[in-house]
Design a protein around this motif. Structure first.
Motif, PDB file in Angstrom:
ATOM      1  N   ASN A 117       0.842  -1.193   0.000  1.00 23.19           N
ATOM      2  CA  ASN A 117       0.000   0.000   0.000  1.00 23.19           C
ATOM      3  C   ASN A 117       0.884   1.252   0.000  1.00 23.19           C
ATOM      4  N   PRO A 118       0.998   1.957  -1.108  1.00 25.30           N
ATOM      5  CA  PRO A 118       0.288   1.699  -2.364  1.00 25.30           C
ATOM      6  C   PRO A 118       0.937   0.576  -3.162  1.00 25.30           C
ATOM      7  N   ALA A 119       0.142   0.016  -4.080  1.00 22.05           N
ATOM      8  CA  ALA A 119       0.672  -0.937  -5.040  1.00 22.05           C
ATOM      9  C   ALA A 119       0.957  -0.171  -6.323  1.00 22.05           C
ATOM     10  N   GLU A 120       2.217  -0.158  -6.742  1.00 24.13           N
ATOM     11  CA  GLU A 120       2.599   0.590  -7.936  1.00 24.13           C
ATOM     12  C   GLU A 120       3.146  -0.365  -8.981  1.00 24.13           C
ATOM     13  N   GLU A 121       2.463  -0.404 -10.118  1.00 24.10           N
ATOM     14  CA  GLU A 121       2.866  -1.284 -11.203  1.00 24.10           C
ATOM     15  C   GLU A 121       2.778  -0.520 -12.520  1.00 24.10           C
ATOM     16  N   GLY A 122       3.875  -0.511 -13.286  1.00 21.49           N
ATOM     17  CA  GLY A 122       3.885   0.227 -14.540  1.00 21.49           C
ATOM     18  C   GLY A 122       3.645   1.701 -14.274  1.00 21.49           C
ATOM     19  N   LEU A 123       2.658   2.277 -14.939  1.00 20.56           N
ATOM     20  CA  LEU A 123       2.330   3.696 -14.779  1.00 20.56           C
ATOM     21  C   LEU A 123       1.096   3.896 -13.897  1.00 20.56           C
ATOM     22  N   THR A 124       0.787   2.896 -13.085  1.00 23.50           N
ATOM     23  CA  THR A 124      -0.440   2.936 -12.290  1.00 23.50           C
ATOM     24  C   THR A 124      -0.126   2.742 -10.807  1.00 23.50           C
ATOM     25  N   ARG A 125      -0.820   3.525  -9.992  1.00 26.07           N
ATOM     26  CA  ARG A 125      -0.676   3.459  -8.533  1.00 26.07           C
ATOM     27  C   ARG A 125      -2.062   3.196  -7.940  1.00 26.07           C
ATOM     28  N   VAL A 126      -2.171   2.158  -7.105  1.00 29.11           N
ATOM     29  CA  VAL A 126      -3.426   1.811  -6.422  1.00 29.11           C
ATOM     30  C   VAL A 126      -3.202   1.968  -4.928  1.00 29.11           C
ATOM     31  N   GLU A 127      -4.022   2.799  -4.297  1.00 31.32           N
ATOM     32  CA  GLU A 127      -3.824   3.129  -2.887  1.00 31.32           C
ATOM     33  C   GLU A 127      -5.090   2.837  -2.093  1.00 31.32           C
ATOM     34  N   PHE A 128      -4.897   2.414  -0.827  1.00 33.53           N
ATOM     35  CA  PHE A 128      -6.006   2.018   0.038  1.00 33.53           C
ATOM     36  C   PHE A 128      -5.992   2.859   1.306  1.00 33.53           C
ATOM     37  N   LEU A 129      -7.152   3.414   1.638  1.00 36.86           N
ATOM     38  CA  LEU A 129      -7.286   4.228   2.842  1.00 36.86           C
ATOM     39  C   LEU A 129      -8.344   3.607   3.738  1.00 36.86           C
ATOM     40  N   GLU A 130      -7.912   3.146   4.904  1.00 38.00           N
ATOM     41  CA  GLU A 130      -8.842   2.568   5.873  1.00 38.00           C
ATOM     42  C   GLU A 130      -9.598   3.680   6.583  1.00 38.00           C
ATOM     43  N   GLN A 131     -10.921   3.532   6.676  1.00 36.50           N
ATOM     44  CA  GLN A 131     -11.775   4.496   7.356  1.00 36.50           C
ATOM     45  C   GLN A 131     -12.653   3.763   8.350  1.00 36.50           C
ATOM     46  N   ASP A 132     -13.330   4.533   9.220  1.00 37.62           N
ATOM     47  CA  ASP A 132     -14.166   3.910  10.241  1.00 37.62           C
ATOM     48  C   ASP A 132     -15.271   3.058   9.623  1.00 37.62           C
ATOM     49  N   ASN A 133     -15.810   3.507   8.492  1.00 40.06           N
ATOM     50  CA  ASN A 133     -16.951   2.810   7.906  1.00 40.06           C
ATOM     51  C   ASN A 133     -16.625   2.117   6.591  1.00 40.06           C
ATOM     52  N   GLY A 134     -15.343   1.903   6.303  1.00 41.58           N
ATOM     53  CA  GLY A 134     -15.013   1.218   5.060  1.00 41.58           C
ATOM     54  C   GLY A 134     -13.587   1.458   4.622  1.00 41.58           C
ATOM     55  N   GLN A 135     -13.369   1.244   3.341  1.00 41.99           N
ATOM     56  CA  GLN A 135     -12.029   1.312   2.771  1.00 41.99           C
ATOM     57  C   GLN A 135     -12.129   1.921   1.373  1.00 41.99           C
ATOM     58  N   THR A 136     -11.421   3.032   1.164  1.00 40.79           N
ATOM     59  CA  THR A 136     -11.433   3.712  -0.123  1.00 40.79           C
ATOM     60  C   THR A 136     -10.305   3.196  -1.008  1.00 40.79           C
ATOM     61  N   VAL A 137     -10.630   2.923  -2.272  1.00 45.10           N
ATOM     62  CA  VAL A 137      -9.636   2.516  -3.256  1.00 45.10           C
ATOM     63  C   VAL A 137      -9.467   3.657  -4.248  1.00 45.10           C
ATOM     64  N   SER A 138      -8.260   4.199  -4.333  1.00 44.24           N
ATOM     65  CA  SER A 138      -7.953   5.281  -5.271  1.00 44.24           C
ATOM     66  C   SER A 138      -6.946   4.788  -6.301  1.00 44.24           C
ATOM     67  N   VAL A 139      -7.121   5.249  -7.537  1.00 39.48           N
ATOM     68  CA  VAL A 139      -6.263   4.821  -8.634  1.00 39.48           C
ATOM     69  C   VAL A 139      -5.722   6.042  -9.354  1.00 39.48           C
ATOM     70  N   THR A 140      -4.407   6.073  -9.542  1.00 36.21           N
ATOM     71  CA  THR A 140      -3.752   7.118 -10.321  1.00 36.21           C
ATOM     72  C   THR A 140      -3.000   6.432 -11.452  1.00 36.21           C
ATOM     73  N   SER A 141      -3.165   6.948 -12.678  1.00 41.86           N
ATOM     74  CA  SER A 141      -2.519   6.254 -13.788  1.00 41.86           C
ATOM     75  C   SER A 141      -2.221   7.199 -14.949  1.00 41.86           C
ATOM     76  N   ARG A 142      -1.155   6.884 -15.664  1.00 42.42           N
ATOM     77  CA  ARG A 142      -0.841   7.543 -16.930  1.00 42.42           C
ATOM     78  C   ARG A 142      -0.854   6.537 -18.078  1.00 42.42           C
ATOM     79  N   ASP A 143      -1.524   5.401 -17.842  1.00 44.68           N
ATOM     80  CA  ASP A 143      -1.621   4.352 -18.837  1.00 44.68           C
ATOM     81  C   ASP A 143      -3.053   4.317 -19.379  1.00 44.68           C
ATOM     82  N   SER A 144      -3.287   3.466 -20.361  1.00 46.30           N
ATOM     83  CA  SER A 144      -4.634   3.206 -20.872  1.00 46.30           C
ATOM     84  C   SER A 144      -5.207   2.068 -20.040  1.00 46.30           C
ATOM     85  N   LEU A 145      -5.959   2.418 -19.013  1.00 47.33           N
ATOM     86  CA  LEU A 145      -6.282   1.499 -17.921  1.00 47.33           C
ATOM     87  C   LEU A 145      -7.651   0.851 -18.127  1.00 47.33           C
ATOM     88  N   ARG A 146      -7.669  -0.466 -18.011  1.00 44.36           N
ATOM     89  CA  ARG A 146      -8.906  -1.215 -18.195  1.00 44.36           C
ATOM     90  C   ARG A 146      -9.485  -1.721 -16.867  1.00 44.36           C
TER      91      ARG A 146
END
Length: 542
Positions: free
Chosen positions: A32-61
Motif C-alpha cells: 500500500n500503495p501498489a505501484e505497477e507500470g504507470l499505475t498506482r493503487v492506494e487504500f485508505l482505511e476508514q471507520d466505515n469502510g475502505q477507499t480505493v484510489s487509482v492514479t494512472s498515466r496508462d490506458s487502464l482497463r
C-alpha cells in the motif's frame, strides 16, 4: 442495531492486478500503495469502510483486488444485477465463476457476511468468491477501451463490509443497503397511479389519455393523494409503431398535438401528469455526429454539448407541466446490450466515449445527475428504467427493479415482476423506492393472477402502477382494484418475503403480525414467454 450488525474491513489485498490495453501487471504481498507500470493503487482505511484510489498515466482497463479471505463453501450467496433483474435473482450455492455485481451476501450457519461498494462508485464493480478467497474487479474502461486518466487520481470505490446474525437475512440485506447508501433521494409522498403501456403498446392519443385519466380517477375516488397518470411511448413527434421509439422530444405527434395543453387538462381533472422518454435515441438531423456514440449513433452524454441537449429536453418536458419523468433505455443505448448480456470481463474493445478521460461509470453518473438536476428545478419525480441502480441511488426517486412485465402473458409478469420485487426489496427506502413495474390489465391474463400481483405490491409498500384498459373489468373486479388503489395511495404496509431463501418466486409474505400466501403458478405449468419488445433500432450516424 450495532449489536446485531457490525462493520469490518478486508485490509490490504494480498494481490493487486492492473490490466491496461497493452499489458497485465501483478503486485503481490499486501503493498500500500501498489505501484505497477504507470499505475498506482492506494487504500485508505476508514471507520466505515475502505477507499480505493487509482492514479494512472496508462490506458487502464481493470484493477483486480484479491484477498485470501475464505467463506465457507456451504454458504448461500445473494447478489444484485447490473441494471434491471431478469427473473434470475435468487440465493445460490458458491460458484467461483459467478459474476456478482456491486455487492453480495453470504449466509453461513452462524452469521451472514456482506461485501459491497458504496453507491455511485467511479468503476463498474463486481465480486467473485471461491474456496480460496474473494476478488473485487474494478472495471475502469471508457466504453470498450481503457480510460486515459492522464495522471488524475480517481476515487474508484468505497468498499464496505458488514457482519449480521444468522437467520434474518432479509433484515441484514436491508441494513447493508443502508450502509452502502447514506444519501438516498426519496419521494415526498407515496407515488402510484397508471401507465398506458401494457394495453396500448404505443398506440394512443391525447383523447385516450384523458379517457384513461377519468377511469383512473374512478379507481382512486376517496383518496387525498392524487395518482400519477403516466403517458408512455407513442406521444413523440417521430414515433413509428413497431419501428422507432426515440426522439426528437420537442413536440408531440398528430395524435398528441399539444403536450402542454394535455398536461394542463390532466391536472384540471385531478391527476398528476407523468411521461416516458428515451433521451439518448434521437434522430434529430441537427445533432452533429460528434455528439453521437460511434457504434450505435445514440447521444453521447460525455460530450458537453450532447449533455446540454439532453438537459434541455428534460427541462422542456417539465416546463409543459409533467411532474414525473420516466427515463428509459439509457443502459442499452450507452453500452449496446441488456444487463443479462453483460460480461464486463469480455466486453468488446475498439470503441470509447467522446471523453476518454472518464470511466463508463463516471459518464453514467454524469447523465443521471444532469437529468435529476434539470427535473429538480421543477420538483418532478424521476423514475429510472433500464438504469444502473447502484450508480443511480441518490440521483433518482424510483428505480425499476426488473425487465418489463406484460399485459398479455402471466408467465412474463410472474418471472420479471415478482422475482425482482422480492430480491430488490431491501433497496426500497434505502437506495430509492423500488418500482416493480405495472399490473397489465388487458384481457388475456386472469384477474385472479393480476389481483394477487397488485396485492403483493401493495403489501410490500412499494409504488403500484396499473396499466388497465378502461371498461375491461366487470364491476366487482373494478371494486377490488379500487380497494387496492386506496391502499396504494398510503403505502402503509411493509410485508417482506419470508421464503426468499427457498424459491426465486416467494409465495409467503409476512409483516405487521400477518402472513399472506400467494398462488403464482398456473395449473398447467409455465407458459411460453413471447418477448414483447419495443423497437431498439439506433439512429444511423450522419
Amino acid at each position: 442495531m450495532e449489536k446485531l450488525f457490525s462493520l469490518f474491513t478486508m485490509g490490504i489485498p494480498d494481490i493487486v492486478t492492473v490490466i491496461t490495453d497493452e499489458k497485465t501487471y501483478i503486485s503481490r504481498g499486501q503493498k500500500n500503495p501498489a505501484e505497477e507500470g504507470l499505475t498506482r493503487v492506494e487504500f485508505l482505511e476508514q471507520d466505515n469502510g475502505q477507499t480505493v484510489s487509482v492514479t494512472s498515466r496508462d490506458s487502464l482497463r481493470f484493477v483486480k483486488l484479491r484477498w485470501n479471505y475464505r467463506i465457507k463453501k456451504q454458504a448461500q450467496f445473494l447478489t444484485d444485477a447490473w441494471e434491471r433483474g431478469y427473473g434470475d435473482l435468487c440465493w445460490r450455492g458458491m460458484s467461483g465463476g459467478r459474476c456478482m455485481p456491486w455487492y453480495f451476501l453470504a449466509a453461513e450457519q452462524e452469521k451472514t457476511l456482506c461485501f459491497g461498494v458504496k453507491v455511485r462508485p467511479s468503476a463498474m464493480c463486481f465480486w467473485q468468491a471461491d474456496t480460496k478467497g474473494i476478488t473485487l474487479f474494478l472495471d475502469l474502461r471508457c466504453g470498450g477501451n481503457g480510460v486515459l486518466l492522464a495522471g488524475r487520481t480517481l476515487k474508484a470505490a468505497e468498499i464496505v463490509c458488514m457482519e449480521g446474525p444468522a437467520g434474518n437475512t432479509f433484515e441484514t440485506a436491508r441494513e447493508f443497503c443502508r450502509r452502502m447508501c447514506t444519501d438516498p433521494v426519496l419521494p415526498d409522498f407515496p407515488v402510484y397511479g397508471s401507465n398506458n403501456w401494457y394495453y396500448a403498446y404505443g398506440e394512443s392519443s391525447d383523447r385516450e389519455i384523458l379517457s384513461d385519466t377519468d377511469y383512473l380517477l374512478s379507481l382512486t375516488s376517496g383518496v387525498s393523494n392524487p395518482p400519477f397518470m403516466v403517458i408512455d411511448d407513442g406521444w413523440q413527434e417521430n414515433h413509428r409503431i413497431n419501428e422507432y421509439n426515440g426522439g426528437p422530444w420537442k413536440r408531440g405527434n398528430g395524435k398528441f398535438p399539444d403536450m402542454k395543453a394535455l398536461a394542463e387538462k390532466m391536472k384540471e381533472k385531478g391527476v398528476r401528469p407523468g411521461i416516458w422518454v428515451r433521451l439518448l435515441l434521437n434522430e434529430d438531423r441537427k445533432i452533429p455526429g460528434e455528439w453521437r456514440i460511434s457504434h450505435n449513433g445514440c447521444l453521447d452524454p460525455s460530450h458537453p454539448e450532447a449533455l446540454r441537449y439532453i438537459r434541455e429536453d428534460v427541462e422542456r418536458i417539465c416546463s409543459w407541466g409533467y411532474q414525473l419523468i420516466k427515463h428509459d433505455f439509457s443502459t442499452f443505448d450507452l453500452f449496446g446490450k441488456w444487463g443479462f448480456e453483460t460480461n464486463f470481463q469480455t466486453e468488446a474493445s475498439g470503441w470509447n466515449f467522446y471523453d476518454r478521460g472518464k470511466t463508463g461509470a463516471e459518464i453514467v453518473k454524469q447523465l443521471y445527475e444532469e437529468i435529476f438536476r434539470a427535473a429538480s428545478e421543477y420538483h418532478a419525480v424521476i423514475i429510472g428504467c433500464n438504469t444502473i441502480g447502484h450508480l443511480g441511488a441518490g440521483l433518482m426517486h424510483l428505480n425499476r427493479t426488473g425487465d418489463d412485465t406484460s399485459g398479455r402473458m402471466w408467465e412474463r409478469t410472474r418471472r420479471m415482476g415478482i422475482n425482482t420485487l422480492a430480491f430488490r426489496l431491501p433497496q426500497h427506502g434505502t437506495f430509492y423506492h423500488v418500482d416493480a413495474d405495472c399490473v397489465g390489465i388487458n384481457g388475456p391474463i386472469p384477474w385472479e393472477k393480476n389481483r394477487q400481483w397488485a396485492d403483493v405490491i401493495v403489501q410490500s409498500g412499494t409504488p403500484l402502477f396499473i396499466s388497465v384498459k378502461p371498461g375491461i373489468l366487470p364491476e366487482h373486479e373494478k371494486e377490488e382494484l379500487h380497494q387496492l388503489m386506496q391502499k396504494a395511495a398510503r403505502q402503509d404496509s411493509h410485508k417482506i418475503p419470508a421464503d426468499w431463501m427457498e424459491t426465486d418466486c416467494p409465495e409467503v409474505w409476512i409483516g405487521g403480525g400477518e402472513t399472506v400466501v400467494y398462488d403464482w403458478f398456473e395449473e398447467e405449468g409455465l407458459g411460453l414467454d413471447g418477448r414483447l419488445e419495443r423497437v431498439y433500432a439506433p439512429v444511423p450516424v450522419p
